[in-house]
Design a protein around this motif. Structure first.
Motif, mmCIF file in Angstrom:
data_model
loop_
_atom_site.group_PDB
_atom_site.id
_atom_site.type_symbol
_atom_site.label_atom_id
_atom_site.label_comp_id
_atom_site.label_asym_id
_atom_site.label_seq_id
_atom_site.Cartn_x
_atom_site.Cartn_y
_atom_site.Cartn_z
ATOM 1 N N ILE A 1 -7.094 -4.700 0.300
ATOM 2 C CA ILE A 1 -6.514 -3.738 1.508
ATOM 3 C C ILE A 1 -5.297 -2.552 -0.527
ATOM 4 O O ILE A 1 -5.689 -3.401 -0.750
ATOM 5 N N VAL A 2 -5.920 -1.084 -0.251
ATOM 6 C CA VAL A 2 -4.724 -0.780 -1.135
ATOM 7 C C VAL A 2 -3.441 -0.320 -0.619
ATOM 8 O O VAL A 2 -3.000 0.280 0.008
ATOM 9 N N GLY A 3 -2.355 -0.653 -1.539
ATOM 10 C CA GLY A 3 -1.404 -0.499 -1.007
ATOM 11 C C GLY A 3 -0.217 -0.858 -0.673
ATOM 12 O O GLY A 3 1.228 -1.006 -0.633
ATOM 13 N N PRO B 1 0.276 1.591 7.607
ATOM 14 C CA PRO B 1 1.363 0.711 8.135
ATOM 15 C C PRO B 1 1.705 0.577 10.123
ATOM 16 O O PRO B 1 0.754 1.387 10.397
ATOM 17 N N ILE B 2 2.030 -0.436 10.405
ATOM 18 C CA ILE B 2 1.537 -1.221 11.501
ATOM 19 C C ILE B 2 2.360 -1.308 12.314
ATOM 20 O O ILE B 2 4.070 -1.812 11.102
ATOM 21 N N LYS C 1 5.345 3.335 3.657
ATOM 22 C CA LYS C 1 4.690 4.564 3.436
ATOM 23 C C LYS C 1 3.292 4.211 3.290
ATOM 24 O O LYS C 1 3.315 3.179 2.196
ATOM 25 N N ARG C 2 2.582 4.648 3.917
ATOM 26 C CA ARG C 2 0.958 3.718 3.282
ATOM 27 C C ARG C 2 0.711 4.943 1.712
ATOM 28 O O ARG C 2 1.603 6.183 2.115
ATOM 29 N N ARG D 1 -5.526 8.538 -3.005
ATOM 30 C CA ARG D 1 -5.528 6.796 -3.979
ATOM 31 C C ARG D 1 -6.909 6.402 -3.926
ATOM 32 O O ARG D 1 -8.020 5.016 -5.114
ATOM 33 N N GLU D 2 -7.506 6.302 -2.827
ATOM 34 C CA GLU D 2 -8.742 5.173 -1.951
ATOM 35 C C GLU D 2 -9.776 5.565 -2.322
ATOM 36 O O GLU D 2 -11.533 5.196 -2.761
#
Length: 415
Positions: free
Chosen positions: A229-231, A263-264, A274-275, A280-281
């Protein structure tokens, strides 16, 4: 859960599975039930597609969770114990029947099955293995199966999963051990890596056995993969690249997948609001490609990052590296090694191989190279060809500005 029918459960559990990106179905051995007295399905063919193999084939998979209930409380997970989501759970028979029914209707070509942790890791892993075992042994299903395994489960259960599945995977979740401890305290980086090591050893043992005995079983012939998971934590791109390279080298992974944190609802206070940018991905996947197919070391890819350890979003990592190390250029297309040519921005693996073949017969000009790529403007400053020497262009102070793609407003009704 008991009040839900199969359709209702599918709506919940298929949606819950969308956060797992590691479901590409490339690399397995070919199996087919055509001409067989028993069996159903194959690992080849076309259908309603959700994943893509490296050769461009579309692969359709029934991608579901066995259940979205979970005894763990990982901060970043929508299905965590404290999350306020509607829960559902399939029985083993329901997943088996869904897979076979969807296959017979040509909706899918295989199954991607994961699950939240229910009761304990061993019980959940038993249920996952039971699905694959029933499909393979009771119904002779020859299609693709990808199982998400649980590192805390008994190694015998994980081994059984690999004997029925084409691919198995364990998510490392986060690129650093401190990040995992902070956001998923019930998970352990050493346990995850120990399970990945066991899977690598079983693959090698089964591969050796199959070379000696034709009847020897195969263990996950499409290999193992993982996801980061990135970020969600503070890891920068340089740390992520280094972690991926270590996983590839240590466990012989087939793929590392990167999933931008989303975000969930009812999110924990320790998570960002913020995502990260989806670009970036994308840049991380490009960097991953450079290490796997272009011969870049993690240190070289890290050299394309900025002072904060982040990949640039406005240009791809290969171009960023070339601009950072201009002393390595220009490369002579008629004399340069394959390694040097692979570092020229705009030249892919196929283009370089075509150049190496063509230059055996004649000296190549810039227009010859232009036929092999869509980005000759990007290549021109970094390549010497017959009748072309770019030194005045390569040394320009404004070269970077000339190569950064210009933003263009799209037209709504353009043809």
């Amino acid at each position: 859960m008991s009040s839900l029918d199969t359709r209702g459960k599918l709506a919940i559990l298929a949606d819950a599975a969308k956060y797992d990106a590691s479901c590409a179905s490339s690399g397995t051995r070919k199996r087919d039930s055509a001409g067989q007295e028993k069996g159903i399905g194959s690992t080849e063919g076309m259908g309603i597609c959700h994943s893509y193999a490296p050769d461009g084939r579309c692969i359709s998979l029934l991608k579901v969770l066995l259940t979205n209930s979970c005894i763990f409380d990982c901060h970043y997970c929508i299905n965590r114990r404290s999350s306020n989501v509607r829960r559902a759970r399939f029985t083993v028979l329901e997943v088996v029947d869904l897979t076979l029914a969807f296959y017979r209707r040509n909706y899918i070509e295989g199954l991607f099955l994961s699950s939240g942790i229910i009761r304990n890791s061993d019980y959940t892993m038993e249920q996952i293995v039971a699905v694959a075992s029933s499909l393979r042994l009771d119904h002779q299903f020859r299609g693709y199966i990808h199982l998400k395994t649980i590192p805390d489960a008994d190694p015998a259960l994980i081994r059984a999963a690999g004997l029925h599945a084409d691919r198995i995977s364990i998510n490392v979740e986060l690129p650093t051990a401190p990040g995992l401890t902070r956001l998923a305290p019930e998970k352990s980086a050493p346990r995850i890596e120990a399970a990945m090591g066991d899977m690598k050893n079983w693959q090698e043992d089964m591969r050796d056995a199959s070379e000696r005995y034709k009847s020897a079983p195969r263990f996950a012939p499409a290999g193992q993969s993982t996801q980061m998971i990135v970020g969600a934590d503070g890891a920068d791109d340089r740390q992520i690249i280094s972690a991926s390279s270590r996983l590839y080298n240590r466990f012989k992974l087939r793929r590392v997948y990167y999933s931008a944190f989303s975000p969930i609802p009812d999110a924990s206070e320790v998570l960002p609001l913020k995502r990260p940018p989806l670009m970036r991905e994308h840049r991380l996947y490009q960097s991953d490609w450079l290490m796997r197919f272009y011969g870049y070391s993690p240190g070289e890819v890290g050299g394309a990052t900025d002072d904060a350890g982040m990949l640039r979003l406005d240009i791809d990592p290969k171009l960023a590296w070339a601009l950072q190390f201009r002393d390595r250029f220009p490369v002579d297309v008629n004399k340069g090694t394959r390694e040097a040519l692979l570092r020229v921005p705009g030249l892919g693996v196929r283009a370089v191989d075509a150049i190496l073949t063509a230059r055996r017969w004649r000296r190549l000009r810039l227009e010859d190279v232009a036929r092999l790529t869509n980005s000759i403007a990007k290549i021109r400053p970094f390549l010497i060809a017959e009748g072309w020497h770019p030194l005045p262009l390569t040394d320009r102070a404004d070269l970077e500005q000339r190569l950064i793609p210009r933003k263009k407003q799209l037209e709504l009704f353009a043809a």
